[in-house]
Scaffold this motif. Structure first.
Motif: not given
Length: 140
Positions: A76-101
């Motif tokens: 599942r990919v999450f799209y963070f657009y608005n500038c904020a601090r986000y808490s994560l729940s049940n993120w238990n595995e490896w994945g990827e991050a990409k910053n296109s800001q």
């Protein structure tokens, strides 16, 4: 007229009832043990399941993070657009991050005590991330 029951018939009936109760209890315990919660964020952001075999895609202006969703059996990919601090729940595995800001925004991930674990520049690179120790994201 009174019906006579054989001792072996009664024992057989009791055995079947007990076996049925134990089997259904074991099945319920097994299914609840294997079900896991899907990953979420707070505040909530737009997310979607990635097609099988595809990598993370992140449109301009977003910090995107993918993580395994055990209920869907896909990333599942999450799209963070608005500038904020986000808490994560049940993120238990490896994945990827990409910053296109845009504008050189740097995204940061934090551990349980608020310590910075890593940062991701807005360079369009795709980074492997172990989300297990991550408790929050600040995308700007």
């Amino acid at each position: 007229m009174r019906t006579k029951r054989s001792f072996l018939g009664t024992v057989g009936t009791v055995t079947l009832v007990l076996a049925s109760a134990l089997t259904s209890g074991t099945a319920q315990a097994a299914s609840s043990a294997t079900s896991a919660a899907s990953p979420t964020t707070s505040p909530a952001v737009h997310s979607e399941l990635l097609p099988a075999g595809s990598g993370i895609v992140c449109s301009s202006g977003n910090f995107c993070a993918s993580v395994w969703d055990p209920n869907a059996g896909r990333f599942r990919v999450f799209y963070f657009y608005n500038c904020a601090r986000y808490s994560l729940s049940n993120w238990n595995e490896w994945g990827e991050a990409k910053n296109s800001q845009t504008g050189g925004a740097v995204a940061r991930i934090y551990g349980s005590s608020g310590n910075e674990l890593a940062s991701y520049p807005a360079d369009g690179g795709v980074y492997a991330v172990n989300w297990g120790p991550v408790y929050s994201i600040r995308n700007c």
